[in-house]
Design a protein around this motif. Sequence first.
Motif, PDB file in Angstrom:
ATOM      1  N   SER A 250      32.915  95.446 -26.658  1.00 26.09           N
ATOM      2  CA  SER A 250      31.526  95.028 -26.602  1.00 26.09           C
ATOM      3  C   SER A 250      30.654  96.216 -26.204  1.00 26.09           C
ATOM      4  N   LEU A 251      29.368  96.086 -26.463  1.00 26.57           N
ATOM      5  CA  LEU A 251      28.384  97.040 -25.969  1.00 26.57           C
ATOM      6  C   LEU A 251      28.477  97.144 -24.452  1.00 26.57           C
ATOM      7  N   ASN A 252      28.114  98.285 -23.885  1.00 29.28           N
ATOM      8  CA  ASN A 252      28.046  98.296 -22.427  1.00 29.28           C
ATOM      9  C   ASN A 252      26.844  97.458 -21.973  1.00 29.28           C
ATOM     10  N   VAL A 253      26.801  97.141 -20.698  1.00 31.18           N
ATOM     11  CA  VAL A 253      25.833  96.145 -20.236  1.00 31.18           C
ATOM     12  C   VAL A 253      24.398  96.631 -20.408  1.00 31.18           C
ATOM     13  N   ALA A 254      24.159  97.934 -20.274  1.00 31.10           N
ATOM     14  CA  ALA A 254      22.792  98.442 -20.422  1.00 31.10           C
ATOM     15  C   ALA A 254      22.347  98.349 -21.882  1.00 31.10           C
ATOM     16  N   ALA A 255      23.238  98.682 -22.818  1.00 29.99           N
ATOM     17  CA  ALA A 255      22.897  98.599 -24.240  1.00 29.99           C
ATOM     18  C   ALA A 255      22.728  97.140 -24.658  1.00 29.99           C
ATOM     19  N   ALA A 256      23.635  96.284 -24.200  1.00 30.62           N
ATOM     20  CA  ALA A 256      23.539  94.863 -24.547  1.00 30.62           C
ATOM     21  C   ALA A 256      22.239  94.266 -24.016  1.00 30.62           C
ATOM     22  N   THR A 257      21.860  94.679 -22.808  1.00 26.70           N
ATOM     23  CA  THR A 257      20.615  94.173 -22.231  1.00 26.70           C
ATOM     24  C   THR A 257      19.413  94.591 -23.065  1.00 26.70           C
ATOM     25  N   ALA A 258      19.399  95.853 -23.489  1.00 31.92           N
ATOM     26  CA  ALA A 258      18.269  96.330 -24.294  1.00 31.92           C
ATOM     27  C   ALA A 258      18.152  95.510 -25.578  1.00 31.92           C
ATOM     28  N   VAL A 259      19.279  95.298 -26.256  1.00 33.48           N
ATOM     29  CA  VAL A 259      19.249  94.528 -27.508  1.00 33.48           C
ATOM     30  C   VAL A 259      18.814  93.086 -27.229  1.00 33.48           C
ATOM     31  N   ALA A 260      19.378  92.491 -26.200  1.00 33.19           N
ATOM     32  CA  ALA A 260      19.059  91.090 -25.892  1.00 33.19           C
ATOM     33  C   ALA A 260      17.601  90.929 -25.470  1.00 33.19           C
ATOM     34  N   CYS A 261      17.078  91.883 -24.714  1.00 36.10           N
ATOM     35  CA  CYS A 261      15.663  91.833 -24.321  1.00 36.10           C
ATOM     36  C   CYS A 261      14.768  91.915 -25.553  1.00 36.10           C
ATOM     37  N   TYR A 262      15.132  92.811 -26.450  1.00 35.87           N
ATOM     38  CA  TYR A 262      14.334  92.979 -27.669  1.00 35.87           C
ATOM     39  C   TYR A 262      14.274  91.671 -28.457  1.00 35.87           C
ATOM     40  N   ILE A 263      15.436  91.065 -28.645  1.00 36.96           N
ATOM     41  CA  ILE A 263      15.496  89.820 -29.419  1.00 36.96           C
ATOM     42  C   ILE A 263      14.730  88.705 -28.709  1.00 36.96           C
ATOM     43  N   THR A 264      14.914  88.619 -27.406  1.00 37.31           N
ATOM     44  CA  THR A 264      14.276  87.546 -26.642  1.00 37.31           C
ATOM     45  C   THR A 264      12.758  87.712 -26.625  1.00 37.31           C
ATOM     46  N   ALA A 265      12.305  88.949 -26.498  1.00 32.27           N
ATOM     47  CA  ALA A 265      10.864  89.189 -26.445  1.00 32.27           C
ATOM     48  C   ALA A 265      10.186  88.797 -27.757  1.00 32.27           C
ATOM     49  N   ARG A 266      10.931  88.839 -28.854  1.00 34.21           N
ATOM     50  CA  ARG A 266      10.326  88.524 -30.159  1.00 34.21           C
ATOM     51  C   ARG A 266      10.600  87.095 -30.602  1.00 34.21           C
ATOM     52  N   ARG A 267      11.031  86.218 -29.722  1.00 33.98           N
ATOM     53  CA  ARG A 267      11.367  84.838 -30.129  1.00 33.98           C
ATOM     54  C   ARG A 267      10.136  84.080 -30.577  1.00 33.98           C
TER      55      ARG A 267
END
Lengths: 267, 267
Positions: A250-267
Amino acid sequence: MADLVHIDDPADPRLVDYRDLRDVQLRKSLEVENGLFLAEGEKVVRRAVAAGFTPRSFLMAPRWVESLGDVLSTSDAPCFVLEEKLAEEVTGFHVHRGALASLERLPLPGVDEVLQGARSILVVEDLVDHTNVGAIFRSGAALGFDAVLLSPRCADPLYRRAIKVGMGAVFSTPWTRLPDWHDALPMLSERGFTTIALTLADDAMVIEDAVAGQEKVALVLGSEGHGLSERWERSADRRAIIPMREGIDSLNVAAATAVACYITARR
Amino acid sequence: MADLVHIDDPADPRLVDYRDLRDVQLRKSLEVENGLFLAEGEKVVRRAVAAGFTPRSFLMAPRWVESLGDVLSTSDAPCFVLEEKLAEEVTGFHVHRGALASLERLPLPGVDEVLQGARSILVVEDLVDHTNVGAIFRSGAALGFDAVLLSPRCADPLYRRAIKVGMGAVFSTPWTRLPDWHDALPMLSERGFTTIALTLADDAMVIEDAVAGQEKVALVLGSEGHGLSERWERSADRRAIIPMREGIDSLNVAAATAVACYITARR
């Protein structure tokens, strides 16, 4: 205006706040017991003071006094001035970008105060790495998250390295520690947040689907090694996954967070 | 089967590959001159050998010999066995997860070999931080990128720390160094890639729009401090930005890469 105090002796007891900055265990107890934290680098020192934290003192090489003159002029705290080599003897490492400040911690706000008006928040369980904590604050701030809640055992976001990696985002982001680990996520659900645990669990949804149409989202992140505790994974409203290529860690936690934040912010 | 060589003297000259692992400058010249690289940790050692790199030797504490027995059985290289305290004297730090291996570098492939069949690639200019290089390989691999090209001055992805942060993604990802910095991006355009520079430039497009409908995409990333050189920024086919909250420092390069890879992979 801060008093300039020229120091020739690295053993000077007035430098106690700045000793052995590489000794994480020592620093943890020293900083918490004395209610202080350290800011490192001109930009971060500037932001800490601008954010309203009260300096206990500054420490810098002579050439930094002028460029931080405007900051020093706003404070009555002493500014210890010493040659870079002496500074290195005190702190135990080469201080990049020249300046340090020791500042008073403020009492942590309550959870409801931090959540006021928040639409997207990060909830972080037991991260141990200060670099990751800092990176998560920075990504959250850049990508439009409103607040951060930390589990009781999560690493300190006001640790020097966390602040530096986060470029001071911890100063501008409302955050606090959750007083109760066990019922943290149900508590957020009661307050109208859809809690979405980032996980590799079998019943995880694709994260776009998990956040779609949700008004208030709490994105829940686990620790570096084993991810989320079973309690948090199971007490979240939803479990979500970032689609990845098969056979890859899996992505490391910092990279996963960045991707997840991006997706969540654009919901 | 690797010969187990028990070592009592940390000054033993056979340990030369493992000396002073924290001294980046020393290691750079030692590793490049001798055509070696170091893998650290059981998982990474295992992956390096599985990827076909030839071990020069192994170094581990006694308790790791058994769990790496299957790997050792495939090699004729010596395995130096020494107590953890002695290992620390040699390497200069506490070796997490117990095992190290020194392996032969392979000649770097040509650019066209690396690009064969690739649809999404990363092109990285002058990153200096090994942690960032490793994180970028890991994110690229997890999010479906096919290859990585590095500028001539970019930090070494086979440096121990880069490999470790990348969890060995550098072993499974085709990569090489660009022989020509100046015309690197036009060279990729000629080969059918749309080169998209990640930047904060005024004429940058939102990244979703920049990648939409593009068959072959080369995502171009700049260094930590000042971003892309003007030459690369201007010789890219497009300039793209990740939309961010105003007043915030940009994402760090590893976080920005993860987000950009995610978006590009789903175009």
